[in-house]
Motif scaffolding. Structure first.
Motif, PDB file in Angstrom:
ATOM      1  N   ASN A   1       0.815  -1.212   0.000  1.00  0.00           N
ATOM      2  CA  ASN A   1       0.000   0.000   0.000  1.00  0.00           C
ATOM      3  C   ASN A   1       0.850   1.264   0.000  1.00  0.00           C
ATOM      4  OD1 ASN A   1      -2.410   1.246  -0.200  1.00  0.00           O
ATOM      5  ND2 ASN A   1      -2.767   1.385   2.006  1.00  0.00           N
ATOM      6  N   ARG A   2       1.984   1.184  -0.693  1.00  0.00           N
ATOM      7  CA  ARG A   2       2.902   2.316  -0.687  1.00  0.00           C
ATOM      8  C   ARG A   2       2.605   3.285  -1.821  1.00  0.00           C
ATOM      9  NH1 ARG A   2       7.827  -1.535  -0.509  1.00  0.00           N
ATOM     10  NH2 ARG A   2       7.884  -2.022   1.684  1.00  0.00           N
ATOM     11  N   VAL A   3       1.805   2.837  -2.769  1.00  0.00           N
ATOM     12  CA  VAL A   3       1.662   3.650  -3.950  1.00  0.00           C
ATOM     13  C   VAL A   3       0.201   4.019  -4.160  1.00  0.00           C
ATOM     14  CG1 VAL A   3       1.197   2.141  -5.904  1.00  0.00           C
ATOM     15  CG2 VAL A   3       2.991   3.789  -6.048  1.00  0.00           C
ATOM     16  N   THR A   4      -0.030   5.216  -4.594  1.00  0.00           N
ATOM     17  CA  THR A   4      -1.414   5.591  -4.856  1.00  0.00           C
ATOM     18  C   THR A   4      -1.750   5.380  -6.330  1.00  0.00           C
ATOM     19  OG1 THR A   4      -0.606   7.836  -5.008  1.00  0.00           O
ATOM     20  CG2 THR A   4      -1.758   7.248  -2.995  1.00  0.00           C
ATOM     21  N   ASN A   5      -0.761   5.560  -7.197  1.00  0.00           N
ATOM     22  CA  ASN A   5      -1.054   5.476  -8.632  1.00  0.00           C
ATOM     23  C   ASN A   5      -0.120   4.506  -9.345  1.00  0.00           C
ATOM     24  OD1 ASN A   5      -3.040   7.677  -8.665  1.00  0.00           O
ATOM     25  ND2 ASN A   5      -1.262   8.918  -8.089  1.00  0.00           N
ATOM     26  N   ILE A   6      -0.722   3.551 -10.052  1.00  0.00           N
ATOM     27  CA  ILE A   6       0.074   2.658 -10.903  1.00  0.00           C
ATOM     28  C   ILE A   6      -0.486   2.791 -12.315  1.00  0.00           C
ATOM     29  CG2 ILE A   6       0.732   0.274 -11.425  1.00  0.00           C
ATOM     30  CD1 ILE A   6       0.465  -0.414  -8.497  1.00  0.00           C
ATOM     31  N   TYR A   7       0.387   3.153 -13.249  1.00  0.00           N
ATOM     32  CA  TYR A   7      -0.019   3.288 -14.650  1.00  0.00           C
ATOM     33  C   TYR A   7       0.674   2.175 -15.430  1.00  0.00           C
ATOM     34  CZ  TYR A   7      -1.256   7.872 -12.888  1.00  0.00           C
ATOM     35  OH  TYR A   7      -1.777   8.887 -12.131  1.00  0.00           O
ATOM     36  N   ILE A   8      -0.086   1.467 -16.243  1.00  0.00           N
ATOM     37  CA  ILE A   8       0.484   0.328 -16.977  1.00  0.00           C
ATOM     38  C   ILE A   8       0.318   0.566 -18.474  1.00  0.00           C
ATOM     39  CG2 ILE A   8       0.424  -2.184 -17.291  1.00  0.00           C
ATOM     40  CD1 ILE A   8      -1.175  -2.173 -14.534  1.00  0.00           C
ATOM     41  N   LEU A   9       1.445   0.694 -19.157  1.00  0.00           N
ATOM     42  CA  LEU A   9       1.422   0.857 -20.610  1.00  0.00           C
ATOM     43  C   LEU A   9       1.799  -0.500 -21.190  1.00  0.00           C
ATOM     44  CD1 LEU A   9       1.696   3.750 -19.467  1.00  0.00           C
ATOM     45  CD2 LEU A   9       3.278   4.252 -21.318  1.00  0.00           C
ATOM     46  N   MET A  10       0.884  -1.115 -21.918  1.00  0.00           N
ATOM     47  CA  MET A  10       1.177  -2.453 -22.436  1.00  0.00           C
ATOM     48  C   MET A  10       0.628  -2.598 -23.846  1.00  0.00           C
ATOM     49  SD  MET A  10      -1.493  -4.512 -19.965  1.00  0.00           S
ATOM     50  CE  MET A  10      -1.054  -6.134 -20.560  1.00  0.00           C
ATOM     51  N   GLY A  11       1.282  -3.441 -24.634  1.00  0.00           N
ATOM     52  CA  GLY A  11       0.809  -3.589 -25.997  1.00  0.00           C
ATOM     53  C   GLY A  11       1.627  -4.592 -26.787  1.00  0.00           C
ATOM     54  N   ALA A  12       1.413  -4.521 -28.095  1.00  0.00           N
ATOM     55  CA  ALA A  12       2.029  -5.502 -28.981  1.00  0.00           C
ATOM     56  C   ALA A  12       1.990  -4.964 -30.409  1.00  0.00           C
ATOM     57  CB  ALA A  12       1.269  -6.818 -28.890  1.00  0.00           C
ATOM     58  N   ARG A  13       2.422  -5.789 -31.314  1.00  0.00           N
ATOM     59  CA  ARG A  13       2.435  -5.381 -32.730  1.00  0.00           C
ATOM     60  C   ARG A  13       1.021  -5.222 -33.260  1.00  0.00           C
ATOM     61  NH1 ARG A  13       2.724  -8.634 -37.078  1.00  0.00           N
ATOM     62  NH2 ARG A  13       2.951 -10.475 -35.746  1.00  0.00           N
ATOM     63  N   ILE A  14       0.166  -6.216 -32.984  1.00  0.00           N
ATOM     64  CA  ILE A  14      -1.215  -6.208 -33.475  1.00  0.00           C
ATOM     65  C   ILE A  14      -2.166  -6.546 -32.327  1.00  0.00           C
ATOM     66  CG2 ILE A  14      -0.733  -6.786 -35.894  1.00  0.00           C
ATOM     67  CD1 ILE A  14      -1.130  -9.748 -35.160  1.00  0.00           C
ATOM     68  N   LYS A  15      -3.458  -6.222 -32.481  1.00  0.00           N
ATOM     69  CA  LYS A  15      -4.402  -6.388 -31.366  1.00  0.00           C
ATOM     70  C   LYS A  15      -4.540  -7.848 -30.919  1.00  0.00           C
ATOM     71  CE  LYS A  15      -8.729  -6.764 -33.894  1.00  0.00           C
ATOM     72  NZ  LYS A  15      -9.376  -6.204 -34.975  1.00  0.00           N
ATOM     73  N   GLU A  16      -4.374  -8.783 -31.829  1.00  0.00           N
ATOM     74  CA  GLU A  16      -4.509 -10.200 -31.474  1.00  0.00           C
ATOM     75  C   GLU A  16      -3.429 -10.638 -30.476  1.00  0.00           C
ATOM     76  OE1 GLU A  16      -4.607  -9.081 -34.620  1.00  0.00           O
ATOM     77  OE2 GLU A  16      -6.731  -9.416 -35.065  1.00  0.00           O
ATOM     78  N   ARG A  17      -2.344  -9.883 -30.395  1.00  0.00           N
ATOM     79  CA  ARG A  17      -1.238 -10.250 -29.499  1.00  0.00           C
ATOM     80  C   ARG A  17      -1.363  -9.625 -28.112  1.00  0.00           C
ATOM     81  NH1 ARG A  17       1.515 -14.590 -30.542  1.00  0.00           N
ATOM     82  NH2 ARG A  17       0.860 -15.039 -32.620  1.00  0.00           N
ATOM     83  N   ILE A  18      -2.357  -8.782 -27.921  1.00  0.00           N
ATOM     84  CA  ILE A  18      -2.522  -8.168 -26.601  1.00  0.00           C
ATOM     85  C   ILE A  18      -3.170  -9.188 -25.676  1.00  0.00           C
ATOM     86  CG2 ILE A  18      -3.847  -6.432 -25.312  1.00  0.00           C
ATOM     87  CD1 ILE A  18      -3.214  -4.464 -27.412  1.00  0.00           C
ATOM     88  N   PHE A  19      -2.625  -9.351 -24.502  1.00  0.00           N
ATOM     89  CA  PHE A  19      -3.216 -10.269 -23.532  1.00  0.00           C
ATOM     90  C   PHE A  19      -2.923  -9.755 -22.125  1.00  0.00           C
ATOM     91  CE2 PHE A  19      -0.022 -13.024 -21.357  1.00  0.00           C
ATOM     92  CZ  PHE A  19       1.094 -12.340 -21.788  1.00  0.00           C
ATOM     93  N   TYR A  20      -3.663 -10.237 -21.168  1.00  0.00           N
ATOM     94  CA  TYR A  20      -3.453  -9.942 -19.749  1.00  0.00           C
ATOM     95  C   TYR A  20      -3.852  -8.526 -19.353  1.00  0.00           C
ATOM     96  CZ  TYR A  20      -1.706 -12.521 -15.769  1.00  0.00           C
ATOM     97  OH  TYR A  20      -1.627 -13.260 -14.624  1.00  0.00           O
ATOM     98  N   ASP A  21      -4.536  -7.790 -20.241  1.00  0.00           N
ATOM     99  CA  ASP A  21      -4.917  -6.418 -19.896  1.00  0.00           C
ATOM    100  C   ASP A  21      -6.008  -6.399 -18.823  1.00  0.00           C
ATOM    101  OD1 ASP A  21      -6.038  -7.601 -22.247  1.00  0.00           O
ATOM    102  OD2 ASP A  21      -7.244  -5.812 -22.558  1.00  0.00           O
ATOM    103  N   GLU A  22      -6.939  -7.374 -18.861  1.00  0.00           N
ATOM    104  CA  GLU A  22      -8.002  -7.400 -17.839  1.00  0.00           C
ATOM    105  C   GLU A  22      -7.398  -7.633 -16.455  1.00  0.00           C
ATOM    106  OE1 GLU A  22     -11.161  -6.511 -18.060  1.00  0.00           O
ATOM    107  OE2 GLU A  22     -10.756  -6.028 -20.151  1.00  0.00           O
TER     108      GLU A  22
END
Ligand SMILES: Cc1cc2nc3c(=O)[nH]c(=O)nc-3n(C[C@H](O)[C@H](O)[C@H](O)COP(=O)(O)OP(=O)(O)OC[C@H]3O[C@@H](n4cnc5c(N)ncnc54)[C@H](O)[C@@H]3O)c2cc1C
Ligand code: FES
Length: 286
Positions: A130-151
Motif C-alpha cells: 500500500n505504498r503507492v497511490t497510482n500505478i499506470y500500466i502501458l502495455m501492448g504488442a504489434r497487433i491487437k490479437e497479441r494483446i493479452f493480460y490487460d483485464e
C-alpha cells in the motif's frame, strides 16, 4: 529441486500460466528475480531456461509460484505440455530483483508482450505494501490479437494499450505512447519507471527518461547459457560513469577494462534488473 505443478494452462494465443507449489523452498523470490527451469527429459535442450517470478501467492502454510510464459521454441514447447500433478525441476530464485522504493508514490510500468510477466509482480508488491497511490500500466504488442493480460492488469492499475499497427489502443509503440501521455500531462510529474520488453524498446525509454528527467529500472532478458556466471554469454555493457552499486545491487560479476573505460556485467549474476541509465544501449544493440 522438483516442485509439483498445480496448473499449466493456455491463457491466450501462445501464452501460458504455470503454477507450482514451492512451499518447501528455502528462499522466497522478489519481483524481477528468475528461476532456471529444466525444459525436457533428455539432454535436448541441454540448458535450463530462465523465467521470471510472475506472482507469489501465500496462503495458510502453502506458497504458490506463478510463471507466465510465451511458447517460442523447443524448451517452452515442452513446458507447455506438462500436466497438473507432474513434477518440474527448477532452481532459483536468481538475480537481483527490482528495488521497490518506499518513497515512490507513482509508478509507470511499460511492457511489450510477455514483458508484463515480471512487472505484474512489481505492481502487486506495491499494492500489497500500500505504498503507492497510482500505478499506470502501458502495455501492448504489434497487433491487437497479441494483446493479452490487460483485464488482469486492471486489478492493479490504470491500463493504457498500444498497438504498432493501431488496431487497438494508441497507434504506435510503447515509447510513442509514453511521450504522448507525458506531453498531454496524463501522468504525474514525478514517477518511477519499471520496464520489460525488447532491448530496442528499453533503449527508447532510456532516451525519454533522460529527456523528461525520471528514474527507471529495466529487466533485461538477454540470452543465457549456463545461468550462473560461467559461460559469459549474457555479458551486457554498462556506462562506466553510471554503474549503480548499492545494498540491493552489488554486481559481483562486473569486469572493468584496465583503463576503466569499459565495463561489462553478467545479466545472470549482476542483473537481470538494471538502472535504465547505466546500460550502454548503443553498445548492447550494436
Ligand atoms: C532473466 C530472464 C527472465 C525471463 N523471463 C521470462 C518469462 O517470465 N516468461 C517468458 O516467456 N520468457 C522469459 N524469458 C525468456 C525465456 O527464457 C525464453 O523465451 C526461453 O528460454 C526460450 O526457450 P525455448 O527453448 O523455448 O526457445 P529457443 O529454442 O531457445 O529459442 C527460440 C527463439 O526464441 C529466441 N529466444 C530465446 N531466448 C530468448 C531471450 N532470452 N530473449 C529473446 N529471445 C530469445 C531465440 O533466439 C529463438 O529465436 C526470460 C529470459 C531471461 C533471461
Ligand atoms: S548465462 Fe552464463 S554467464 Fe550468464
Amino acid at each position: 529441486m522438483q516442485y509439483l505443478i498445480l496448473q499449466n494452462r493456455n491463457v491466450s494465443h501462445n501464452y501460458f500460466k504455470l503454477a507450482l507449489d514451492i512451499s518447501e523452498a528455502f528462499n522466497v523470490p522478489k519481483p524481477g528475480q528468475f528461476y532456471n527451469i529444466r525444459c525436457g527429459e533428455t539432454k535436448d535442450p541441454l540448458l535450463r531456461r530462465p523465467f521470471s517470478m510472475h506472482r507469489l501467492i501465500s496462503t495458510k502454510g502453502s506458497v504458490h509460484l506463478e510463471i507466465l510464459y510465451r511458447v517460442t521454441g523447443k524448451g517452452t514447447e515442452w513446458l507447455s505440455t506438462r500436466k497438473r500433478e507432474e513434477d518440474l525441476d527448477i532452481i532459483g530464485p536468481f538475480g537481483n530483483g527490482f528495488i521497490i522504493e518506499e518513497s515512490v508514490t507513482n509508478i509507470v510500468m511499460v511492457a511489450r508482450g510477455i514483458g508484463i510477466a515480471p512487472l505484474y509482480a512489481v505492481g502487486e508488491a506495491f499494492r500489497r505494501a500500500n505504498r503507492v497511490t497510482n500505478i499506470y500500466i502501458l502495455m501492448g504488442a504489434r497487433i491487437k490479437e497479441r494483446i493479452f493480460y490487460d483485464e488482469e492488469c486492471k486489478r492493479i492499475g490504470e491500463v493504457f494499450l498500444y498497438t504498432d499497427d493501431g488496431s487497438r489502443g494508441f497507434p504506435g509503440n510503447a515509447a510513442n505512447l509514453l511521450v504522448d501521455l507525458l506531453e498531454r500531462k496524463r501522468l504525474p510529474e514525478k514517477f518511477s519507471l519499471y520496464a520489460c520488453g525488447p532491448a530496442d524498446m528499453l533503449r527508447e525509454l532510456a532516451d525519454i527518461s533522460e529527456k523528461f528527467g525520471f528514474s527507471g529500472q529495466v529487466a533485461l532478458e538477454g540470452h543465457m547459457g549456463c545461468g550462473f556466471g560461467a559461460c559469459l554469454s549474457c555479458a551486457c555493457p554498462l556506462k562506466p560513469g553510471y554503474v549503480r552499486r548499492d545494498k540491493h545491487w552489488e554486481k559481483p560479476a562486473l569486469q572493468w577494462s584496465e583503463d576503466g573505460n569499459l565495463v561489462y556485467s553478467l545479466i545472470c549474476k549482476d542483473g537481470p534488473i538494471y538502472d535504465i541509465q547505466e546500460v550502454d544501449w548503443d553498445e548492447w544493440l550494436a
